[in-house]
Write a protein that holds these residues in place. Structure first.
Motif, PDB file in Angstrom:
ATOM      1  N   ILE A   5       0.858  -1.182   0.000  1.00 18.08           N
ATOM      2  CA  ILE A   5       0.000   0.000   0.000  1.00 18.08           C
ATOM      3  C   ILE A   5       0.895   1.233   0.000  1.00 18.08           C
ATOM      4  O   ILE A   5       1.835   1.333   0.788  1.00 18.08           O
ATOM      5  CB  ILE A   5      -0.945   0.008   1.213  1.00 18.08           C
ATOM      6  CG1 ILE A   5      -1.887  -1.198   1.137  1.00 18.08           C
ATOM      7  CG2 ILE A   5      -1.737   1.310   1.267  1.00 18.08           C
ATOM      8  CD1 ILE A   5      -2.790  -1.359   2.319  1.00 18.08           C
ATOM      9  N   HIS A   7       0.813   5.580  -0.136  1.00 15.52           N
ATOM     10  CA  HIS A   7       0.011   6.782   0.064  1.00 15.52           C
ATOM     11  C   HIS A   7       0.756   7.968  -0.543  1.00 15.52           C
ATOM     12  O   HIS A   7       1.952   8.123  -0.334  1.00 15.52           O
ATOM     13  CB  HIS A   7      -0.231   7.049   1.549  1.00 15.52           C
ATOM     14  CG  HIS A   7      -0.911   5.926   2.261  1.00 15.52           C
ATOM     15  ND1 HIS A   7      -2.259   5.706   2.173  1.00 15.52           N
ATOM     16  CD2 HIS A   7      -0.423   4.957   3.065  1.00 15.52           C
ATOM     17  CE1 HIS A   7      -2.576   4.657   2.902  1.00 15.52           C
ATOM     18  NE2 HIS A   7      -1.475   4.177   3.450  1.00 15.52           N
ATOM     19  N   ASP A   8       0.034   8.793  -1.291  1.00 13.54           N
ATOM     20  CA  ASP A   8       0.587  10.031  -1.842  1.00 13.54           C
ATOM     21  C   ASP A   8      -0.372  11.160  -1.518  1.00 13.54           C
ATOM     22  O   ASP A   8      -1.594  10.979  -1.534  1.00 13.54           O
ATOM     23  CB  ASP A   8       0.747   9.943  -3.364  1.00 13.54           C
ATOM     24  CG  ASP A   8       1.953   9.131  -3.776  1.00 13.54           C
ATOM     25  OD1 ASP A   8       2.950   9.148  -3.040  1.00 13.54           O
ATOM     26  OD2 ASP A   8       1.891   8.476  -4.831  1.00 13.54           O
ATOM     27  N   LYS A   9       0.199  12.329  -1.259  1.00 12.74           N
ATOM     28  CA  LYS A   9      -0.619  13.494  -0.986  1.00 12.74           C
ATOM     29  C   LYS A   9      -0.061  14.652  -1.790  1.00 12.74           C
ATOM     30  O   LYS A   9       1.140  14.899  -1.799  1.00 12.74           O
ATOM     31  CB  LYS A   9      -0.575  13.821   0.510  1.00 12.74           C
ATOM     32  CG  LYS A   9      -1.463  14.957   0.918  1.00 12.74           C
ATOM     33  CD  LYS A   9      -1.396  15.163   2.428  1.00 12.74           C
ATOM     34  CE  LYS A   9      -2.259  16.344   2.808  1.00 12.74           C
ATOM     35  NZ  LYS A   9      -2.198  16.603   4.250  1.00 12.74           N
ATOM     36  N   ILE A  14      -5.633  13.158  -1.897  1.00  8.86           N
ATOM     37  CA  ILE A  14      -4.931  12.081  -1.204  1.00  8.86           C
ATOM     38  C   ILE A  14      -5.158  10.826  -2.035  1.00  8.86           C
ATOM     39  O   ILE A  14      -6.296  10.456  -2.322  1.00  8.86           O
ATOM     40  CB  ILE A  14      -5.480  11.887   0.228  1.00  8.86           C
ATOM     41  CG1 ILE A  14      -5.281  13.161   1.047  1.00  8.86           C
ATOM     42  CG2 ILE A  14      -4.805  10.689   0.881  1.00  8.86           C
ATOM     43  CD1 ILE A  14      -5.982  13.143   2.387  1.00  8.86           C
ATOM     44  N   GLU A  15      -4.061  10.190  -2.418  1.00  9.52           N
ATOM     45  CA  GLU A  15      -4.151   9.004  -3.271  1.00  9.52           C
ATOM     46  C   GLU A  15      -3.571   7.801  -2.529  1.00  9.52           C
ATOM     47  O   GLU A  15      -2.469   7.861  -1.992  1.00  9.52           O
ATOM     48  CB  GLU A  15      -3.384   9.238  -4.572  1.00  9.52           C
ATOM     49  CG  GLU A  15      -3.509   8.119  -5.559  1.00  9.52           C
ATOM     50  CD  GLU A  15      -2.873   8.447  -6.904  1.00  9.52           C
ATOM     51  OE1 GLU A  15      -2.595   7.495  -7.641  1.00  9.52           O
ATOM     52  OE2 GLU A  15      -2.657   9.642  -7.209  1.00  9.52           O
ATOM     53  N   THR A  16      -4.342   6.728  -2.500  1.00 14.86           N
ATOM     54  CA  THR A  16      -3.896   5.478  -1.898  1.00 14.86           C
ATOM     55  C   THR A  16      -3.928   4.413  -2.976  1.00 14.86           C
ATOM     56  O   THR A  16      -4.966   4.187  -3.596  1.00 14.86           O
ATOM     57  CB  THR A  16      -4.815   5.066  -0.728  1.00 14.86           C
ATOM     58  OG1 THR A  16      -4.843   6.132   0.220  1.00 14.86           O
ATOM     59  CG2 THR A  16      -4.307   3.809  -0.064  1.00 14.86           C
ATOM     60  N   ARG A  17      -2.773   3.793  -3.214  1.00 12.16           N
ATOM     61  CA  ARG A  17      -2.686   2.719  -4.215  1.00 12.16           C
ATOM     62  C   ARG A  17      -2.377   1.418  -3.494  1.00 12.16           C
ATOM     63  O   ARG A  17      -1.388   1.319  -2.767  1.00 12.16           O
ATOM     64  CB  ARG A  17      -1.601   3.021  -5.254  1.00 12.16           C
ATOM     65  CG  ARG A  17      -1.983   4.103  -6.210  1.00 12.16           C
ATOM     66  CD  ARG A  17      -0.929   4.319  -7.283  1.00 12.16           C
ATOM     67  NE  ARG A  17       0.407   4.533  -6.744  1.00 12.16           N
ATOM     68  CZ  ARG A  17       0.845   5.681  -6.243  1.00 12.16           C
ATOM     69  NH1 ARG A  17       0.059   6.730  -6.202  1.00 12.16           N
ATOM     70  NH2 ARG A  17       2.073   5.799  -5.783  1.00 12.16           N
ATOM     71  N   ARG A  18      -3.230   0.439  -3.729  1.00 14.84           N
ATOM     72  CA  ARG A  18      -3.030  -0.895  -3.151  1.00 14.84           C
ATOM     73  C   ARG A  18      -2.641  -1.829  -4.285  1.00 14.84           C
ATOM     74  O   ARG A  18      -3.382  -1.990  -5.249  1.00 14.84           O
ATOM     75  CB  ARG A  18      -4.324  -1.359  -2.478  1.00 14.84           C
ATOM     76  CG  ARG A  18      -4.147  -2.605  -1.651  1.00 14.84           C
ATOM     77  CD  ARG A  18      -5.356  -2.846  -0.785  1.00 14.84           C
ATOM     78  NE  ARG A  18      -6.550  -3.035  -1.578  1.00 14.84           N
ATOM     79  CZ  ARG A  18      -7.379  -4.058  -1.452  1.00 14.84           C
ATOM     80  NH1 ARG A  18      -7.156  -4.985  -0.539  1.00 14.84           N
ATOM     81  NH2 ARG A  18      -8.435  -4.158  -2.206  1.00 14.84           N
ATOM     82  N   THR A  51      -6.786   1.986  -6.876  1.00 18.09           N
ATOM     83  CA  THR A  51      -6.447   3.365  -6.569  1.00 18.09           C
ATOM     84  C   THR A  51      -7.657   4.061  -5.965  1.00 18.09           C
ATOM     85  O   THR A  51      -8.747   4.000  -6.534  1.00 18.09           O
ATOM     86  CB  THR A  51      -6.008   4.120  -7.842  1.00 18.09           C
ATOM     87  OG1 THR A  51      -4.944   3.404  -8.453  1.00 18.09           O
ATOM     88  CG2 THR A  51      -5.544   5.524  -7.519  1.00 18.09           C
ATOM     89  N   ARG A  52      -7.448   4.702  -4.832  1.00 20.55           N
ATOM     90  CA  ARG A  52      -8.508   5.465  -4.167  1.00 20.55           C
ATOM     91  C   ARG A  52      -8.033   6.904  -4.107  1.00 20.55           C
ATOM     92  O   ARG A  52      -7.007   7.202  -3.485  1.00 20.55           O
ATOM     93  CB  ARG A  52      -8.738   4.914  -2.772  1.00 20.55           C
ATOM     94  CG  ARG A  52      -9.856   5.576  -2.018  1.00 20.55           C
ATOM     95  CD  ARG A  52     -10.025   4.867  -0.661  1.00 20.55           C
ATOM     96  NE  ARG A  52     -11.252   5.256  -0.026  1.00 20.55           N
ATOM     97  CZ  ARG A  52     -11.352   6.236   0.866  1.00 20.55           C
ATOM     98  NH1 ARG A  52     -10.280   6.916   1.208  1.00 20.55           N
ATOM     99  NH2 ARG A  52     -12.517   6.523   1.404  1.00 20.55           N
TER     100      ARG A  52
END
Length: 156
Positions: A5, A7-9, A14-18, A51-52
């Motif tokens: 996982i 996390h980018d900001k 805010i982007e979370t890629r799993r 991607t969230r």
């Protein structure tokens, strides 16, 4: 199953890629369910990126699935996917900024595809010209100087 996982900001989101990776692919190589169903010879890895993206207005979730003939960990898969999209996004940025591709109004028939091929060809020819000039400067010089244009068309 391997997972990573990230996390980018930035840019107001805010982007979370799993990243999910599995080497359990035996179920993909069974008998065909219908004629000419593709078989994936050498398949070793199935992967997915979920991607969230959270912005002030909305939350968007997107899933992209991949297959590979290379055994990948979640970290290696994440690096490969990011590298691919960095190249892809860089190409689209150049085509949009230098060739104003997004402003094109070609929508019918094969016009859009044909012009995309012409733009890619022109970009590759311009990049092949030796020297330190920017792409913009090379394009302008090619329109002003016929000898420079001929050299660009013959460059390898």
């Amino acid at each position: 199953m391997d997972a990573l996982i990230v996390h980018d900001k930035g840019h107001g989101r805010i982007e979370t890629r799993r990243h999910l990776v599995s080497q359990r692919v035996d179920w993909m190589s069974g008998s065909r369910r219908y004629p000419d169903e593709p078989r994936f010879k050498g398949l070793t890895t199935i992967a997915m990126i979920e991607t969230r993206i959270e912005t002030a207005d909305e939350i968007k979730v997107e899933r992209r699935c991949y297959i590979s003939s290379r055994i990948l960990s979640a970290e290696a898969f994440a690096q490969a996917a990011r590298a691919h999209w960095a190249i892809e996004n860089g190409l689209h940025w150049v085509l949009d900024v230098q060739f104003k591709e997004d402003q094109s109004r070609l929508r019918r028939g094969h016009g859009a595809t044909n012009m995309a091929m012409v733009r890619h060809l022109a970009l590759n020819l311009i990049r092949a010209i030796p020297g330190k000039l920017s792409i913009k400067a090379r394009r302008k010089l090619a329109t002003w100087d016929t000898q420079y244009l001929m050299a660009a068309l013959q460059a390898r």
